[in-house]
Design a protein around this motif. Structure first.
Motif, PDB file in Angstrom:
ATOM      1  N   ARG A  37      15.637  64.668  87.015  1.00 56.63           N
ATOM      2  CA  ARG A  37      15.370  66.016  86.335  1.00 56.63           C
ATOM      3  C   ARG A  37      16.762  66.282  85.604  1.00 56.63           C
ATOM      4  N   SER A  38      17.371  66.733  84.803  1.00 58.26           N
ATOM      5  CA  SER A  38      18.885  66.732  84.626  1.00 58.26           C
ATOM      6  C   SER A  38      18.783  67.643  83.305  1.00 58.26           C
ATOM      7  N   ILE A  39      19.357  69.262  83.506  1.00 58.70           N
ATOM      8  CA  ILE A  39      19.863  70.247  81.978  1.00 58.70           C
ATOM      9  C   ILE A  39      20.000  69.065  80.511  1.00 58.70           C
ATOM     10  N   ALA A  40      21.002  67.828  81.292  1.00 57.86           N
ATOM     11  CA  ALA A  40      21.708  67.205  80.395  1.00 57.86           C
ATOM     12  C   ALA A  40      20.975  66.715  79.209  1.00 57.86           C
ATOM     13  N   ALA A  41      19.999  66.186  80.016  1.00 59.68           N
ATOM     14  CA  ALA A  41      18.796  65.145  79.689  1.00 59.68           C
ATOM     15  C   ALA A  41      17.438  65.896  78.811  1.00 59.68           C
ATOM     16  N   GLY A  42      17.667  67.243  78.518  1.00 56.65           N
ATOM     17  CA  GLY A  42      17.025  67.807  78.095  1.00 56.65           C
ATOM     18  C   GLY A  42      15.221  69.261  79.217  1.00 56.65           C
ATOM     19  N   ASP A  43      15.685  68.514  80.223  1.00 58.74           N
ATOM     20  CA  ASP A  43      15.353  69.208  81.268  1.00 58.74           C
ATOM     21  C   ASP A  43      15.236  70.775  81.722  1.00 58.74           C
ATOM     22  N   GLU A  44      13.924  72.126  81.556  1.00 62.45           N
ATOM     23  CA  GLU A  44      14.225  73.034  82.253  1.00 62.45           C
ATOM     24  C   GLU A  44      15.524  72.563  83.298  1.00 62.45           C
ATOM     25  N   ARG A  45      14.854  72.451  84.408  1.00 64.08           N
ATOM     26  CA  ARG A  45      15.876  72.431  85.573  1.00 64.08           C
ATOM     27  C   ARG A  45      16.537  70.506  86.291  1.00 64.08           C
ATOM     28  N   ASP A  46      18.156  71.112  86.962  1.00 66.08           N
ATOM     29  CA  ASP A  46      18.511  69.587  87.463  1.00 66.08           C
ATOM     30  C   ASP A  46      17.700  69.715  88.502  1.00 66.08           C
ATOM     31  N   GLU A  47      18.127  69.006  89.010  1.00 62.67           N
ATOM     32  CA  GLU A  47      17.420  67.668  90.609  1.00 62.67           C
ATOM     33  C   GLU A  47      18.222  68.871  91.197  1.00 62.67           C
ATOM     34  N   ASP A  48      16.872  69.462  92.066  1.00 66.05           N
ATOM     35  CA  ASP A  48      17.278  70.830  92.829  1.00 66.05           C
ATOM     36  C   ASP A  48      17.159  69.412  94.255  1.00 66.05           C
ATOM     37  N   ILE A  49      18.788  69.060  94.484  1.00 66.36           N
ATOM     38  CA  ILE A  49      19.001  68.159  95.733  1.00 66.36           C
ATOM     39  C   ILE A  49      20.105  68.747  96.450  1.00 66.36           C
ATOM     40  N   VAL A  50      19.877  68.372  97.920  1.00 69.12           N
ATOM     41  CA  VAL A  50      20.940  69.512  98.633  1.00 69.12           C
ATOM     42  C   VAL A  50      21.768  68.487  99.212  1.00 69.12           C
ATOM     43  N   ILE A  51      22.787  68.383  99.247  1.00 73.30           N
ATOM     44  CA  ILE A  51      23.586  67.090  98.803  1.00 73.30           C
ATOM     45  C   ILE A  51      25.302  67.799 100.264  1.00 73.30           C
ATOM     46  N   PHE A  52      25.666  66.502 100.082  1.00 66.72           N
ATOM     47  CA  PHE A  52      27.350  67.177 100.474  1.00 66.72           C
ATOM     48  C   PHE A  52      27.489  67.456 102.117  1.00 66.72           C
ATOM     49  N   GLY A  53      26.535  67.160 102.835  1.00 72.74           N
ATOM     50  CA  GLY A  53      26.286  67.919 104.381  1.00 72.74           C
ATOM     51  C   GLY A  53      26.014  69.358 104.602  1.00 72.74           C
ATOM     52  N   GLY A  54      25.019  69.715 103.274  1.00 69.50           N
ATOM     53  CA  GLY A  54      24.211  70.657 103.106  1.00 69.50           C
ATOM     54  C   GLY A  54      24.523  71.684 102.078  1.00 69.50           C
ATOM     55  N   TRP A  55      25.560  71.265 100.908  1.00 72.56           N
ATOM     56  CA  TRP A  55      25.962  72.071 100.209  1.00 72.56           C
ATOM     57  C   TRP A  55      24.634  71.597  98.452  1.00 72.56           C
TER      58      TRP A  55
END
Length: 307
Positions: free
Chosen positions: A36-54
């Protein structure tokens, strides 16, 4: 109806080629660009927690988070193709159709090197909540994208999160050989789809680099190597009497990073030194099981798929 018993105490003894004790399935998830990507036209970005918790607000486009995904298709894919090529190993790439469309060079390279491409949805999403018509459209769109970019036809299916009670019936109708939307066993097994047997090749969550993705998920390649080695050692010992199957799950934006990839590299070298290990694509495992599993299994009970 759920099947909480499976094969029970007496699983079928199905010998792998050459008398191997464990069939090792290397699985590379190719998803980058299909999230999911706003840049691709989706309403929301992928809600994935990364970078040790960020994490970030999924309602706002975040270029830094996008770049974490981009690493897989820019660098991780080439690292693993080279690693497999150096060792003469074939893997199964669970690929999203849209991801391959956005990097056709990678699609061609995967097929060129003789790896299997398994359908992973057109977008990187599950099928829960879809109507049968929507599921069929998703399956056909993924299949068409793989055929157009890589020149091969997928025979396997796996999507993130979940399938529905109708998915397997549609897969059978669309000509698929197996699916891997299960974590239920160390052996392939059949489910009943409208009275016919459909093959399931279980996947694995512990021998998977997903452990490095999420809140506080910091680890080392050494950690991953240890998990993979211990799993193989256990299954090789059990394989003396009942040959088993082992899946290794890799995501190019996660396991494609140098430290984790080095742990996988060490595991591949170790596994190739162990007697009785058969590295195979999931299609190869599926076709072998279909050809060699006993006609009457120890327990002829199959999970019923709603019609």
């Amino acid at each position: 109806m759920r099947d909480l018993i499976g094969y029970g105490e007496n699983p079928p003894v199905v010998g792998w080629p050459g008398g191997a004790k464990v069939a090792v399935s290397l699985v590379v998830n190719y998803e980058e660009g299909a999230e999911r990507s706003i840049a691709a036209g989706d309403e929301r970005d992928e809600d994935i927690v990364i970078f040790g918790g960020w994490s970030s607000d999924p309602a706002r486009r975040n270029l830094m988070k996008e770049s974490f995904f981009e690493y897989g298709s820019r660098a991780g894919i080439w690292r693993y193709l080279a690693m497999f090529r150096e060792r003469g190993l074939k893997a199964t790439f669970m690929a999203c159709g849209e991801a391959l469309e956005k990097n056709p060079e990678a699609a061609r390279a995967i097929a060129r090197d003789g790896h299997e491409i398994c359908g992973h949805g057109y977008r990187w999403r599950g099928m829960a909540g879809m109507t049968p018509e929507e599921e069929r459209a998703e399956i056909r769109a993924c299949k068409a994208a793989i055929e157009a970019t890589a020149g091969v036809t997928p025979v396997g299916w796996y999507v993130r999160e979940d399938i529905t009670e109708k998915t397997r019936s549609i897969l059978v109708e669309e000509g698929f050989l197996y699916d891997s939307n299960s974590y239920a066993d160390d052996l392939p097994y059949f489910v009943s789809v409208e009275g016919a047997k459909h093959l399931v090749l279980p996947y694995s969550g512990d021998t998977n680099d997903g452990r490095f993705w999420g809140p506080g998920s910091l680890g080392t390649g050494e950690d991953f190597f240890t998990v993979l080695k211990d799993s193989l050692d256990c299954l090789v010992a059990e394989g003396e009497t009942v040959p088993k199957m082992m899946s290794v799950g890799i995501h190019l934006r996660i396991g494609g990073r140098p430290s984790v990839a080095n742990g996988v590299r060490r595991f591949l070298d170790y596994a190739q030194s162990v007697d009785g290990v058969w590295f195979a694509t999931r299609e190869e495992i599926a076709r072998w099981w279909l050809a060699h599993a006993p006609a009457e299994l120890p327990r002829e009970v199959f999970e019923e798929v709603a019609s």
